[in-house]
Design a protein around this motif. Sequence first.
Motif, PDB file in Angstrom:
ATOM      1  N   LEU A  67       0.850  -1.193   0.000  1.00 17.09           N
ATOM      2  CA  LEU A  67       0.000   0.000   0.000  1.00 17.09           C
ATOM      3  C   LEU A  67       0.883   1.239   0.000  1.00 17.09           C
ATOM      4  O   LEU A  67       1.642   1.483   0.944  1.00 17.09           O
ATOM      5  CB  LEU A  67      -0.901  -0.031   1.243  1.00 17.09           C
ATOM      6  N   ASP A  68       0.780   2.009  -1.081  1.00 17.23           N
ATOM      7  CA  ASP A  68       1.587   3.215  -1.239  1.00 17.23           C
ATOM      8  C   ASP A  68       0.848   4.391  -0.594  1.00 17.23           C
ATOM      9  O   ASP A  68      -0.201   4.812  -1.077  1.00 17.23           O
ATOM     10  CB  ASP A  68       1.817   3.459  -2.741  1.00 17.23           C
ATOM     11  N   LEU A  69       1.421   4.908   0.501  1.00 18.88           N
ATOM     12  CA  LEU A  69       0.779   6.031   1.200  1.00 18.88           C
ATOM     13  C   LEU A  69       1.351   7.370   0.735  1.00 18.88           C
ATOM     14  O   LEU A  69       0.956   8.417   1.238  1.00 18.88           O
ATOM     15  CB  LEU A  69       0.977   5.883   2.715  1.00 18.88           C
ATOM     16  N   GLY A  70       2.278   7.325  -0.227  1.00 13.75           N
ATOM     17  CA  GLY A  70       2.976   8.529  -0.664  1.00 13.75           C
ATOM     18  C   GLY A  70       4.284   8.653   0.103  1.00 13.75           C
ATOM     19  O   GLY A  70       4.277   9.013   1.272  1.00 13.75           O
ATOM     20  N   GLY A  71       5.393   8.314  -0.553  1.00 16.43           N
ATOM     21  CA  GLY A  71       6.699   8.383   0.106  1.00 16.43           C
ATOM     22  C   GLY A  71       6.895   7.318   1.177  1.00 16.43           C
ATOM     23  O   GLY A  71       7.915   7.301   1.867  1.00 16.43           O
ATOM     24  N   ARG A  72       5.932   6.471   1.335  1.00 19.86           N
ATOM     25  CA  ARG A  72       6.015   5.392   2.333  1.00 19.86           C
ATOM     26  C   ARG A  72       5.126   4.236   1.861  1.00 19.86           C
ATOM     27  O   ARG A  72       3.926   4.456   1.628  1.00 19.86           O
ATOM     28  CB  ARG A  72       5.558   5.895   3.687  1.00 19.86           C
ATOM     29  N   THR A  73       5.733   3.081   1.705  1.00 18.25           N
ATOM     30  CA  THR A  73       4.962   1.910   1.303  1.00 18.25           C
ATOM     31  C   THR A  73       4.844   0.963   2.487  1.00 18.25           C
ATOM     32  O   THR A  73       5.837   0.668   3.150  1.00 18.25           O
ATOM     33  CB  THR A  73       5.645   1.196   0.110  1.00 18.25           C
ATOM     34  N   VAL A  74       3.638   0.535   2.736  1.00 12.49           N
ATOM     35  CA  VAL A  74       3.374  -0.388   3.843  1.00 12.49           C
ATOM     36  C   VAL A  74       3.105  -1.764   3.252  1.00 12.49           C
ATOM     37  O   VAL A  74       2.363  -1.901   2.279  1.00 12.49           O
ATOM     38  CB  VAL A  74       2.168   0.089   4.675  1.00 12.49           C
ATOM     39  N   ARG A  75       3.720  -2.776   3.846  1.00 13.79           N
ATOM     40  CA  ARG A  75       3.538  -4.148   3.355  1.00 13.79           C
ATOM     41  C   ARG A  75       2.514  -4.884   4.213  1.00 13.79           C
ATOM     42  O   ARG A  75       2.737  -5.093   5.406  1.00 13.79           O
ATOM     43  CB  ARG A  75       4.862  -4.916   3.431  1.00 13.79           C
ATOM     44  N   LEU A  76       1.422  -5.262   3.573  1.00 14.39           N
ATOM     45  CA  LEU A  76       0.393  -6.061   4.237  1.00 14.39           C
ATOM     46  C   LEU A  76       0.635  -7.507   3.802  1.00 14.39           C
ATOM     47  O   LEU A  76       0.592  -7.813   2.605  1.00 14.39           O
ATOM     48  CB  LEU A  76      -0.994  -5.584   3.807  1.00 14.39           C
ATOM     49  N   ARG A  77       0.905  -8.389   4.773  1.00 17.81           N
ATOM     50  CA  ARG A  77       1.334  -9.737   4.415  1.00 17.81           C
ATOM     51  C   ARG A  77       0.511 -10.814   5.121  1.00 17.81           C
ATOM     52  O   ARG A  77       0.555 -10.934   6.346  1.00 17.81           O
ATOM     53  CB  ARG A  77       2.803  -9.946   4.809  1.00 17.81           C
ATOM     54  N   PRO A  78      -0.230 -11.614   4.348  1.00 25.91           N
ATOM     55  CA  PRO A  78      -0.922 -12.756   4.970  1.00 25.91           C
ATOM     56  C   PRO A  78       0.114 -13.783   5.410  1.00 25.91           C
ATOM     57  O   PRO A  78       1.071 -14.053   4.677  1.00 25.91           O
ATOM     58  CB  PRO A  78      -1.806 -13.297   3.845  1.00 25.91           C
ATOM     59  N   MET A  79      -0.053 -14.348   6.592  1.00 20.05           N
ATOM     60  CA  MET A  79       0.972 -15.242   7.134  1.00 20.05           C
ATOM     61  C   MET A  79       0.561 -16.709   7.125  1.00 20.05           C
ATOM     62  O   MET A  79       1.287 -17.553   7.633  1.00 20.05           O
ATOM     63  CB  MET A  79       1.314 -14.828   8.565  1.00 20.05           C
ATOM     64  N   GLY A  80      -0.599 -17.030   6.549  1.00 13.48           N
ATOM     65  CA  GLY A  80      -1.070 -18.411   6.634  1.00 13.48           C
ATOM     66  C   GLY A  80      -1.610 -18.669   8.023  1.00 13.48           C
ATOM     67  O   GLY A  80      -1.702 -17.761   8.852  1.00 13.48           O
ATOM     68  N   ARG A  81      -1.945 -19.903   8.291  1.00 11.26           N
ATOM     69  CA  ARG A  81      -2.555 -20.243   9.578  1.00 11.26           C
ATOM     70  C   ARG A  81      -1.573 -20.040  10.731  1.00 11.26           C
ATOM     71  O   ARG A  81      -0.403 -20.364  10.620  1.00 11.26           O
ATOM     72  CB  ARG A  81      -2.983 -21.704   9.520  1.00 11.26           C
ATOM     73  N   GLY A  82      -2.052 -19.498  11.823  1.00 14.42           N
ATOM     74  CA  GLY A  82      -1.226 -19.311  13.018  1.00 14.42           C
ATOM     75  C   GLY A  82      -2.144 -19.133  14.205  1.00 14.42           C
ATOM     76  O   GLY A  82      -2.782 -20.076  14.657  1.00 14.42           O
ATOM     77  N   HIS A  83      -2.255 -17.888  14.677  1.00 10.61           N
ATOM     78  CA  HIS A  83      -3.208 -17.564  15.747  1.00 10.61           C
ATOM     79  C   HIS A  83      -4.644 -17.763  15.243  1.00 10.61           C
ATOM     80  O   HIS A  83      -5.528 -18.167  15.993  1.00 10.61           O
ATOM     81  CB  HIS A  83      -2.947 -16.131  16.192  1.00 10.61           C
ATOM     82  N   THR A  84      -4.872 -17.421  13.977  1.00 13.64           N
ATOM     83  CA  THR A  84      -6.135 -17.742  13.288  1.00 13.64           C
ATOM     84  C   THR A  84      -5.766 -18.256  11.893  1.00 13.64           C
ATOM     85  O   THR A  84      -4.588 -18.340  11.550  1.00 13.64           O
ATOM     86  CB  THR A  84      -7.057 -16.509  13.115  1.00 13.64           C
ATOM     87  N   LYS A  85      -6.775 -18.509  11.086  1.00 18.26           N
ATOM     88  CA  LYS A  85      -6.522 -18.948   9.716  1.00 18.26           C
ATOM     89  C   LYS A  85      -6.112 -17.768   8.840  1.00 18.26           C
ATOM     90  O   LYS A  85      -5.529 -17.938   7.788  1.00 18.26           O
ATOM     91  CB  LYS A  85      -7.798 -19.601   9.176  1.00 18.26           C
ATOM     92  N   GLY A  86      -6.469 -16.548   9.284  1.00 16.83           N
ATOM     93  CA  GLY A  86      -6.301 -15.396   8.386  1.00 16.83           C
ATOM     94  C   GLY A  86      -5.430 -14.270   8.903  1.00 16.83           C
ATOM     95  O   GLY A  86      -5.631 -13.114   8.532  1.00 16.83           O
ATOM     96  N   ASP A  87      -4.429 -14.567   9.745  1.00 15.90           N
ATOM     97  CA  ASP A  87      -3.572 -13.494  10.270  1.00 15.90           C
ATOM     98  C   ASP A  87      -2.823 -12.776   9.156  1.00 15.90           C
ATOM     99  O   ASP A  87      -2.329 -13.396   8.231  1.00 15.90           O
ATOM    100  CB  ASP A  87      -2.500 -14.060  11.214  1.00 15.90           C
ATOM    101  N   GLN A  88      -2.698 -11.451   9.299  1.00 11.57           N
ATOM    102  CA  GLN A  88      -1.770 -10.734   8.437  1.00 11.57           C
ATOM    103  C   GLN A  88      -0.954  -9.777   9.299  1.00 11.57           C
ATOM    104  O   GLN A  88      -1.411  -9.285  10.325  1.00 11.57           O
ATOM    105  CB  GLN A  88      -2.482  -9.971   7.309  1.00 11.57           C
ATOM    106  N   THR A  89       0.287  -9.553   8.865  1.00 12.73           N
ATOM    107  CA  THR A  89       1.131  -8.573   9.538  1.00 12.73           C
ATOM    108  C   THR A  89       1.167  -7.297   8.707  1.00 12.73           C
ATOM    109  O   THR A  89       0.849  -7.300   7.512  1.00 12.73           O
ATOM    110  CB  THR A  89       2.565  -9.097   9.711  1.00 12.73           C
ATOM    111  N   VAL A  90       1.543  -6.200   9.368  1.00  8.98           N
ATOM    112  CA  VAL A  90       1.644  -4.895   8.712  1.00  8.98           C
ATOM    113  C   VAL A  90       3.052  -4.378   8.982  1.00  8.98           C
ATOM    114  O   VAL A  90       3.430  -4.160  10.131  1.00  8.98           O
ATOM    115  CB  VAL A  90       0.588  -3.924   9.278  1.00  8.98           C
ATOM    116  N   GLU A  91       3.809  -4.225   7.904  1.00  7.70           N
ATOM    117  CA  GLU A  91       5.210  -3.850   8.051  1.00  7.70           C
ATOM    118  C   GLU A  91       5.439  -2.472   7.438  1.00  7.70           C
ATOM    119  O   GLU A  91       4.958  -2.189   6.341  1.00  7.70           O
ATOM    120  CB  GLU A  91       6.056  -4.906   7.326  1.00  7.70           C
ATOM    121  N   VAL A  92       6.156  -1.629   8.174  1.00  9.26           N
ATOM    122  CA  VAL A  92       6.521  -0.300   7.671  1.00  9.26           C
ATOM    123  C   VAL A  92       8.038  -0.297   7.529  1.00  9.26           C
ATOM    124  O   VAL A  92       8.766   0.031   8.474  1.00  9.26           O
ATOM    125  CB  VAL A  92       6.059   0.809   8.644  1.00  9.26           C
ATOM    126  N   PRO A  93       8.541  -0.706   6.359  1.00  2.73           N
ATOM    127  CA  PRO A  93       9.982  -0.960   6.213  1.00  2.73           C
ATOM    128  C   PRO A  93      10.854   0.268   6.499  1.00  2.73           C
ATOM    129  O   PRO A  93      11.914   0.133   7.114  1.00  2.73           O
ATOM    130  CB  PRO A  93      10.119  -1.401   4.748  1.00  2.73           C
TER     131      PRO A  93
END
Length: 301
Positions: free
Chosen positions: A148-174
């Motif tokens: 997701l391009d917020l303008g001068g900053r891209t955020v990575r939304l990443r599905p992680m597969g099954r873990g705490h739930t079936k649909g967890d995703q992390t949000v990374e601000v590199p």
Amino acid sequence: MTDEQFPDPAVQVSGAQEIAPDLLVIPNQRVQLVPNIGIIGGTQAVLVVETGMGTANAEQVLALASEVARGRRLYLTTTHFHPEHAFGAQAFTDHANYLVNRAQADDLQAKGPGYLEMFRGFGDPIADRLDGVTVPTPDVVYDDGHDLDLGGRTVRLRPMGRGHTKGDQTVEVPDAGVLFTGDLAETGQFAIFPWFPPYDTDVSGVRWLAVMDQLTATGPRIVVPGHGDIGGPQVLGDVRDYLRELRDETWRRRDSAMGEEEIVAEVRALLIGRHPEWVGREWIERGVGCLCAEHASEPHW
Ligand SMILES: [Zn+2]
């Protein structure tokens, strides 16, 4: 989940902290069923991570995000479908574009109604927060990761597969070295295993451990857990170490043909002894139950 009465899960927006330039976290102040919430800005847009439980909480989060955004476009995402993370999304309708990964969208649809019902049974403060709440409907659903391009900053939304739930995703601000883990990591408490057979058995200790290995390798500088204090990369290592402990102590006993009740009693006593300061002790038993049902070679996706 437990018979105890939960306190009011009120999000305290006044506690918001800027942990990196144009990146705020509203800390959960260790209140149960309040998540850590993020507000991440770029030059063109602002992304909110998690809503808090119910519309009143979410309206406050939206108000703060709008104030921060000063006319920049708003996006919303959530790390997984659990009510304190996602069940305020309706307050963002007409104000923000709500994006989630496919597995989370599926969880919302399949399990959202049941969880809404279950949480309403957790006592008056929770039932009040969920009054008038409907199961959220995302505006945008993606199959793989989403940048997701917020303008001068891209955020990575990443599905992680099954873990705490079936649909967890992390949000990374590199650019800031910040990682939002959702409930794949918590601090100051035992890992949350929503293991409720036969209704919900999606949590996987084996897969969760694999996810923690993967996240540790990404090397974030700042980790924002789903619940509890923000910390450094060690937050990930601590959760991974705990999951290993839980797995190894459970499997050792299972392999020596011990019954599940006895395994629970022994592992619970052992882990409380090792982590006396942690809260959420009821999650040990559920974690043992989950791992008793799992095997190392199982492709448990
Ligand atoms: Zn959760």
